[in-house]
Scaffold this active site. Structure first.
Site, short mmCIF file in Angstrom:
data_model
loop_
_atom_site.label_atom_id
_atom_site.label_comp_id
_atom_site.label_asym_id
_atom_site.label_seq_id
_atom_site.Cartn_x
_atom_site.Cartn_y
_atom_site.Cartn_z
N GLU A 164 0.86 -0.92 -0.01
CA GLU A 164 0.07 0.02 -0.03
C GLU A 164 0.94 1.31 -0.14
O GLU A 164 2.00 1.35 0.88
CB GLU A 164 -0.88 0.00 1.38
CG GLU A 164 -2.08 0.57 1.23
CD GLU A 164 -2.76 0.59 2.43
OE1 GLU A 164 -3.29 -0.40 2.94
OE2 GLU A 164 -2.97 1.60 3.12
N TYR A 216 -10.94 -3.33 3.91
CA TYR A 216 -10.06 -2.76 4.85
C TYR A 216 -10.96 -2.49 6.04
O TYR A 216 -11.83 -1.47 6.16
CB TYR A 216 -9.71 -1.40 4.20
CG TYR A 216 -8.41 -0.98 4.81
CD1 TYR A 216 -8.45 -0.74 6.24
CD2 TYR A 216 -7.19 -0.59 4.41
CE1 TYR A 216 -7.30 -0.44 7.04
CE2 TYR A 216 -6.11 -0.28 4.85
CZ TYR A 216 -6.29 0.08 6.42
OH TYR A 216 -5.06 0.71 6.98
N ASP A 258 -5.68 10.68 9.39
CA ASP A 258 -4.42 10.12 9.77
C ASP A 258 -3.73 10.75 10.95
O ASP A 258 -4.01 12.03 11.20
CB ASP A 258 -3.17 10.45 8.59
CG ASP A 258 -3.55 9.35 7.68
OD1 ASP A 258 -3.69 8.12 7.74
OD2 ASP A 258 -3.65 9.74 6.22
#
Lengths: 412, 273
Positions: free
Chosen positions: B49, B175, B60
């Site tokens: 990734e 995911y 993030d």
């Protein structure tokens, strides 16, 4: 654009939260269920008369609404001096700086806090630039006994010390944000990140008409009290609608609130004033509509200051409240339709207007509406003498006196 | 079959889960970044990734935020990220490559052109964090036309009513964001994961990988055992960051240190410990 003009400018957003192509819900999956929950809760609250009644009770008895519509006679005469004999608009101020907490922000904060309570949320977070929205949120949280955390760029914490202290006095925790450019954009990033990690019990009280749907619509709806009052007040004072409305634009909440009730009145001209910082010819400004292009940040598509690679650029303005690289989706849409004109006012022009307003009207404005006033001083002298102009004086300048003193070279 | 489907099918035959690693393209500079990427398959990575740097990465934590700023300072752009993938592909034709990032740089590049160029560069799938299924038409038709998988995030907040909708818009693998939170901040408990994965499997036959909060070899092994793969990002980004000098430049051992970290994760995933 070849799209047909809509027969109403007041029908947005659509079911996807879009104003034309702008708006939407560009958030990570973790937040998406919560965004949908806010949307449903808001839709239900709007249908309930008791919700509206409680909000209006607070506006009347706690905030001090309706705010006056003030005929700024000395300013009007001053600007007529330099104008042709048949020119020089009659200027009114919508005095939202007289609200409790000193700005328009409290209007939407109280609505959102009532919504958060309905949703059973027990913690409130907010982002703030100049600190006005942070103070308003801290105030409402004190009133309703809710713990409050305000995210504020470290740069803004430095330049808005009085508001930082106010928030702390009101019992809020102020978290300085050091990531990125450490201003409003980064405060909003950090608030969203915190929210993702605390979705169960936390409500995010957004301060402007941006963010994922339903925020742009919801904040606009609450702030539209400004325009609705203005409409009644100008009818009472003059027996007719105004010819022009002026308001400063950062994210765009005070402008959207003033403009929205008038959008379908074709004779009413509307001017949104962006922060041109050190000048639109420089790279140091916050003029998202005049110098940006559509992009996606903070959950919505809007005009955005960005480089050729789609990286978000830092905005600049003397006013921390306008120092934001985006602008709400409804403004982006109205800009493309041409319904609202968007112009800029520089740091220096705002400083001059700040002083002019103080001396002529005995009102010290915040630096944000000082930008709107700068555009008024430029455009009002060219408008017919019988025309009526309303400017949203959306905040008071107490918080800005240190910044202004510094720029004027005065030691305090 | 796509490289992603091939790889998960092969791992299933092997009887183990995948090690998926995340590193930001161009962190801390293009040469080091390419050297690390080239070393990943040999160090035992099953799916690569690659982060597409963005100034405002909403999902993030601080480590990856800083890594994005290092990468941007080093000159990262989307076209350079794609060039990096082409360089990687010259030496590796089989390891799936997934790009992870945010929508705005893609919009700026042009969604159609980006999907076409990404596929031509050897990219297999995309994770665009801020495009939920509600906004899928922004990029999904273009990605599908280019033959790219759209890998979607499922969160603990994605309830049963919503799951089918999100999964319907997912291809390649799922995911699973194991925590409500941003990358690299905390970890899910075994009990939470043991409950979450079967819930997802009831709705899909796609492989499920677990990410966010997986730091140690033991955690990676556990996630790869409970699900079909473990995604490790922040821990490797931290290892990389710790190896840099005061000015944020790579040291001679940066590539080795990062790949050593990868090897210990790979070993754990393979031995189940």
């Amino acid at each position: 654009m070849n799209l047909p003009l809509p027969n109403s400018f007041r029908q947005g957003p659509d079911a996807r939260g879009r104003f034309g192509e702008f708006g939407g819900r560009f958030v990570a999956e973790t937040l998406m269920p919560l965004i949908l929950e806010v949307e449903q809760a808001y839709a239900a609250a709007r249908r309930e008369p008791a919700f509206d009644a409680e909000w209006r009770r607070l506006l009347t008895h706690y905030v001090g609404r309706p705010s006056p519509l003030w005929h700024a006679e000395r300013l009007t005469e001053h600007l007529r001096k330099g104008a042709a004999s048949d020119k020089g608009a009659k200027i009114y101020f919508k005095r939202d700086e007289l609200n409790h907490t000193g700005a328009h922000k409290i209007n939407a904060v109280l609505g959102q806090i009532l919504l958060a309570r309905r949703m059973g949320k027990t913690r409130i977070i907010a982002e703030t630039g100049a600190g006005q929205h942070g103070v308003a949120t801290a105030t409402a949280c004190a009133l309703f006994d809710l713990p409050c955390t305000v995210f504020m760029g470290a740069t803004d914490v430095e330049r808005q010390q009085p508001n930082v202290f106010r928030m702390k006095l009101l019992g809020a925790e102020v978290r300085p944000v050091t990531s990125g450019s450490a201003t409003l954009k980064d405060a909003m990033n950090e608030a969203l990140r915190y929210w993702v990690a605390n979705v169960q019990d936390t409500y995010y009280c957004i301060g402007t008409v941006a963010g994922p749907h339903p925020y742009p619509m919801m904040v606009r709806d609450f702030q539209s009290v400004i325009g609705a009052e203005t409409r009644e007040q100008i009818m009472a004072a003059e027996g007719r609608l105004p010819d022009a409305l002026f308001a400063a634009i950062g994210g765009g909440s005070n402008a959207m609130g003033l403009f929205h009730p008038f959008l379908d009145e074709p004779a009413v001209r509307m001017v949104g004033v962006e922060a041109a910082g050190r000048g639109l010819h420089t790279e140091e400004h916050a003029a998202s509509l005049e110098r940006g292009r559509p992009g996606v940040l903070h959950g919505n598509r809007m005009y955005l200051l960005q480089d050729d690679d789609g990286q978000v650029q830092e905005a600049h303005s003397i006013s921390a409240g306008l120092d934001y690289p985006g602008v709400g989706p409804e403004h982006s849409w109205l800009h493309e339709l041409g319904r609202v004109e968007y112009v800029g006012a520089t740091d220096d022009e705002a400083l001059a207007a700040f002083q002019l307003c103080s001396r002529l009207e005995g009102i010290i404005p915040a630096l944000e509406p000082a930008h709107a006033l700068a555009a008024v001083t430029r455009l009002a002298p060219g408008m017919p003498r019988e025309s009526l102009l309303v400017m949203n004086l959306c905040g008071r300048g107490d918080k800005d006196i240190f910044t202004v003193a510094k720029h004027l070279g005065v030691a305090m | 079959m796509s490289r992603i489907a091939d790889r998960f099918a092969a791992l299933k035959r092997e009887g183990r889960g995948a090690l998926v690693t995340y590193l930001q393209a161009y962190d801390p500079d293009p040469a080091t970044s390419l050297a690390i990427l080239r070393g990943l398959p040999g160090a035992g990575v099953d799916v690569i990734e690659i982060g597409m740097p963005f100034t405002d990465p909403m999902a993030d934590g601080p480590s990856i935020q800083k890594s994005a700023l290092r990468a941007l300072k080093a000159g990262a752009t989307l076209s350079r990220v794609l060039a990096l993938v082409r360089d990687l592909r010259r030496e590796d034709a089989t390891t799936p490559v997934v790009l992870m990032g945010y929508l705005n740089p893609i919009l700026s590049y042009g969604v159609d052109r980006f999907c076409t160029d990404a596929a031509a560069s050897g990219v297999d799938g995309l994770i665009v964090v801020d495009v939920p299924p509600e906004e899928a038409d922004e990029i999904e038709p273009q990605a599908r036309a280019a033959g790219l998988d759209m890998i979607r995030l499922i969160a603990p907040t994605t309830d049963d009513a919503r799951l089918p909708r999100v999964l319907a818009a997912t291809t390649g693998f799922v995911y699973y964001v194991s925590i409500t939170g941003i990358t690299g901040t905390r970890s899910a408990s075994t009990a939470d994961l043991a409950a979450a994965i079967p819930r997802i499997r009831r709705h899909t036959a796609l492989p499920v990988c677990i990410g966010f909060g997986i730091r140690s070899p033991a955690q990676a092994a556990e996630a790869a055992r409970i699900a079909d793969g473990a995604v490790v990002g922040t821990a490797l980004v931290d290892t990389l960051a710790a190896s840099l000098d005061e000015a944020g430049r790579a040291r001679p051992d940066t590539v080795r240190v990062v790949l050593d970290g990868v090897r210990s994760l790979a070993e754990a995933v393979r031995t189940g410990r």
